[in-house]
Write a protein that holds these residues in place. Structure first.
Motif, PDB file in Angstrom:
ATOM      1  N   ALA A 170       0.797  -1.219   0.000  1.00 45.41           N
ATOM      2  CA  ALA A 170       0.000   0.000   0.000  1.00 45.41           C
ATOM      3  C   ALA A 170       0.831   1.271   0.000  1.00 45.41           C
ATOM      4  O   ALA A 170       0.298   2.346  -0.208  1.00 45.41           O
ATOM      5  CB  ALA A 170      -0.928   0.002   1.221  1.00 45.41           C
ATOM      6  N   ASP A 171       2.133   1.200   0.261  1.00 49.27           N
ATOM      7  CA  ASP A 171       2.884   2.446   0.406  1.00 49.27           C
ATOM      8  C   ASP A 171       4.184   2.398  -0.377  1.00 49.27           C
ATOM      9  O   ASP A 171       4.766   1.342  -0.629  1.00 49.27           O
ATOM     10  CB  ASP A 171       3.169   2.725   1.882  1.00 49.27           C
ATOM     11  CG  ASP A 171       4.078   1.673   2.490  1.00 49.27           C
ATOM     12  OD1 ASP A 171       5.302   1.887   2.472  1.00 49.27           O
ATOM     13  OD2 ASP A 171       3.573   0.638   2.959  1.00 49.27           O
ATOM     14  N   ALA A 172       4.624   3.578  -0.742  1.00 44.56           N
ATOM     15  CA  ALA A 172       5.813   3.713  -1.573  1.00 44.56           C
ATOM     16  C   ALA A 172       7.071   3.256  -0.847  1.00 44.56           C
ATOM     17  O   ALA A 172       7.973   2.668  -1.461  1.00 44.56           O
ATOM     18  CB  ALA A 172       5.951   5.168  -2.025  1.00 44.56           C
ATOM     19  N   ASP A 173       7.175   3.509   0.453  1.00 44.87           N
ATOM     20  CA  ASP A 173       8.382   3.137   1.187  1.00 44.87           C
ATOM     21  C   ASP A 173       8.609   1.624   1.176  1.00 44.87           C
ATOM     22  O   ASP A 173       9.738   1.159   1.026  1.00 44.87           O
ATOM     23  CB  ASP A 173       8.293   3.642   2.628  1.00 44.87           C
ATOM     24  CG  ASP A 173       8.455   5.151   2.727  1.00 44.87           C
ATOM     25  OD1 ASP A 173       8.948   5.753   1.752  1.00 44.87           O
ATOM     26  OD2 ASP A 173       8.078   5.720   3.769  1.00 44.87           O
ATOM     27  N   THR A 174       7.538   0.860   1.358  1.00 47.52           N
ATOM     28  CA  THR A 174       7.680  -0.592   1.335  1.00 47.52           C
ATOM     29  C   THR A 174       8.121  -1.079  -0.043  1.00 47.52           C
ATOM     30  O   THR A 174       8.966  -1.969  -0.161  1.00 47.52           O
ATOM     31  CB  THR A 174       6.354  -1.265   1.727  1.00 47.52           C
ATOM     32  OG1 THR A 174       5.978  -0.828   3.035  1.00 47.52           O
ATOM     33  CG2 THR A 174       6.481  -2.779   1.735  1.00 47.52           C
ATOM     34  N   ILE A 175       7.560  -0.498  -1.094  1.00 47.85           N
ATOM     35  CA  ILE A 175       7.945  -0.870  -2.451  1.00 47.85           C
ATOM     36  C   ILE A 175       9.415  -0.567  -2.687  1.00 47.85           C
ATOM     37  O   ILE A 175      10.166  -1.390  -3.236  1.00 47.85           O
ATOM     38  CB  ILE A 175       7.051  -0.149  -3.479  1.00 47.85           C
ATOM     39  CG1 ILE A 175       5.621  -0.681  -3.402  1.00 47.85           C
ATOM     40  CG2 ILE A 175       7.612  -0.305  -4.893  1.00 47.85           C
ATOM     41  CD1 ILE A 175       4.624   0.090  -4.244  1.00 47.85           C
ATOM     42  N   ARG A 176       9.855   0.608  -2.258  1.00 48.27           N
ATOM     43  CA  ARG A 176      11.267   0.975  -2.428  1.00 48.27           C
ATOM     44  C   ARG A 176      12.182   0.014  -1.669  1.00 48.27           C
ATOM     45  O   ARG A 176      13.220  -0.429  -2.194  1.00 48.27           O
ATOM     46  CB  ARG A 176      11.493   2.401  -1.943  1.00 48.27           C
ATOM     47  CG  ARG A 176      10.899   3.484  -2.819  1.00 48.27           C
ATOM     48  CD  ARG A 176      11.406   4.849  -2.393  1.00 48.27           C
ATOM     49  NE  ARG A 176      10.789   5.919  -3.174  1.00 48.27           N
ATOM     50  CZ  ARG A 176       9.715   6.611  -2.774  1.00 48.27           C
ATOM     51  NH1 ARG A 176       9.169   6.346  -1.573  1.00 48.27           N
ATOM     52  NH2 ARG A 176       9.209   7.561  -3.533  1.00 48.27           N
ATOM     53  N   ARG A 177      11.798  -0.326  -0.460  1.00 49.35           N
ATOM     54  CA  ARG A 177      12.654  -1.200   0.339  1.00 49.35           C
ATOM     55  C   ARG A 177      12.697  -2.609  -0.244  1.00 49.35           C
ATOM     56  O   ARG A 177      13.760  -3.247  -0.275  1.00 49.35           O
ATOM     57  CB  ARG A 177      12.144  -1.221   1.781  1.00 49.35           C
ATOM     58  CG  ARG A 177      13.082  -1.935   2.732  1.00 49.35           C
ATOM     59  CD  ARG A 177      12.723  -1.709   4.174  1.00 49.35           C
ATOM     60  NE  ARG A 177      13.721  -2.321   5.041  1.00 49.35           N
ATOM     61  CZ  ARG A 177      13.642  -2.343   6.375  1.00 49.35           C
ATOM     62  NH1 ARG A 177      12.619  -1.777   6.983  1.00 49.35           N
ATOM     63  NH2 ARG A 177      14.589  -2.921   7.083  1.00 49.35           N
TER      64      ARG A 177
END
Length: 302
Positions: free
Chosen positions: A271-278
């Protein structure tokens, strides 16, 4: 089980809420930008708080240029196979050969909603029969050079003009959990994608065995069926599956590649950009590196 040697890919399964359409498209663009390989959407056409999956996948296709775009999974009871074949081929053409069709029977607990939207009510056995028929019709409409006819229990088409044809050899990926459906995967599918909340890793060996046996019985190599996995976890201090730092994620996913033949990992409910980036920066490259090392060790010496 074994490693089938497929390239390892990573992606996201996004949510299409009606009030955040541009957010979903932006996350697809982000996934491509950070180096992921797949963007996908679930399909629940009977929920009015969700945007239409195939329409939104079209927007994602034109806003990206490299990633594979995939339905995860299209709801067969509310999407006739002839229409679905043409829509999928159109998306593949639009993206220059980047669309893959994920297809499922429809969740058993959703039959009231499916029937309310005008779809058929099917029991578990009928659902499997209908999906196997649909796969045959869709493939024929993509590949046949002559009008397509098919007389099944659930679908009947007569003299349908095939086309449009996809740009690439588009795969059909099936969501499956029960033995009868897993055997259809082995006989008919190009790929299989269960979700970890519903099929934890300890159940993968039995499911894979059923798929492999069915593939061999149909004269296919088990490696002809790519194995995907919608994965749910959290970067935390837990001790379960995908509960821990990125290093733990990478080790656990590498084990699934080498021992269970899973080669596509799709971050579930991302749901969030930070998780996708990580996921893209810390997990995907570590898995690729560890898999490459182990495969080089296992390769026969010249």
């Amino acid at each position: 089980m074994s490693d089938y040697g497929h390239d390892v890919a990573f992606g996201v399964l996004l949510e299409p809420p009606v009030d955040r359409a541009q957010d979903a498209v932006a996350l697809a663009e982000l996934a491509e930008h950070v180096g992921l390989d797949v963007v996908s959407l679930a399909d629940h056409p009977y929920w009015p708080d969700r945007l239409d999956t195939l329409a939104l996948l079209s927007a994602m296709t034109v806003r990206t240029s490299r990633v594979t775009v995939m339905s995860n999974m299209a709801n067969l009871p509310l999407r006739p196979p002839t229409t679905l074949a043409r829509t999928a081929a159109t998306l593949d053409i639009l993206g220059g050969g980047r669309f893959e069709l994920g297809l499922a029977t429809g969740a058993q607990q959703m039959w009231d909603q499916i029937e309310g939207d005008g779809g058929p009510r099917r029991n578990a056995g009928q659902s499997v029969e209908a999906l196997e028929e649909a796969v045959q019709i869709i493939r024929a409409l993509w590949t046949s050079q002559t009008p397509v006819s098919f007389a099944g229990t659930h679908y009947h088409v007569e003299g349908v003009t095939p086309g449009p044809a996809p740009v690439h050899k588009m795969g059909i990926w099936l969501g499956a959990y029960q033995p009868r459906m897993l055997r259809v995967v082995g006989r008919r599918a190009d790929g299989w994608v269960p979700s970890s909340p519903f099929m934890p890793p300890e159940y993968l060996p039995t499911a894979n065995s059923l798929i492999d046996a069915a593939a061999e019985g149909a004269g296919r190599s088990p490696s002809a069926v790519r194995r995907g996995y919608n994965i749910e976890g959290q970067f935390s201090s837990g001790s379960g599956f995908l509960e821990g730092p990125a290093k733990v994620w990478a080790e656990q996913l590498t084990e699934l590649v080498l021992d269970q033949g899973i080669s596509t990992f799709i971050l579930y409910r991302a749901a969030d950009a930070d998780t996708i980036r990580r996921f893209a920066a810390e997990v995907a490259p570590a898995v690729r590196d560890m898999v490459a090392i182990e495969r080089s060790r296992a390769a026969p010496s010249m």
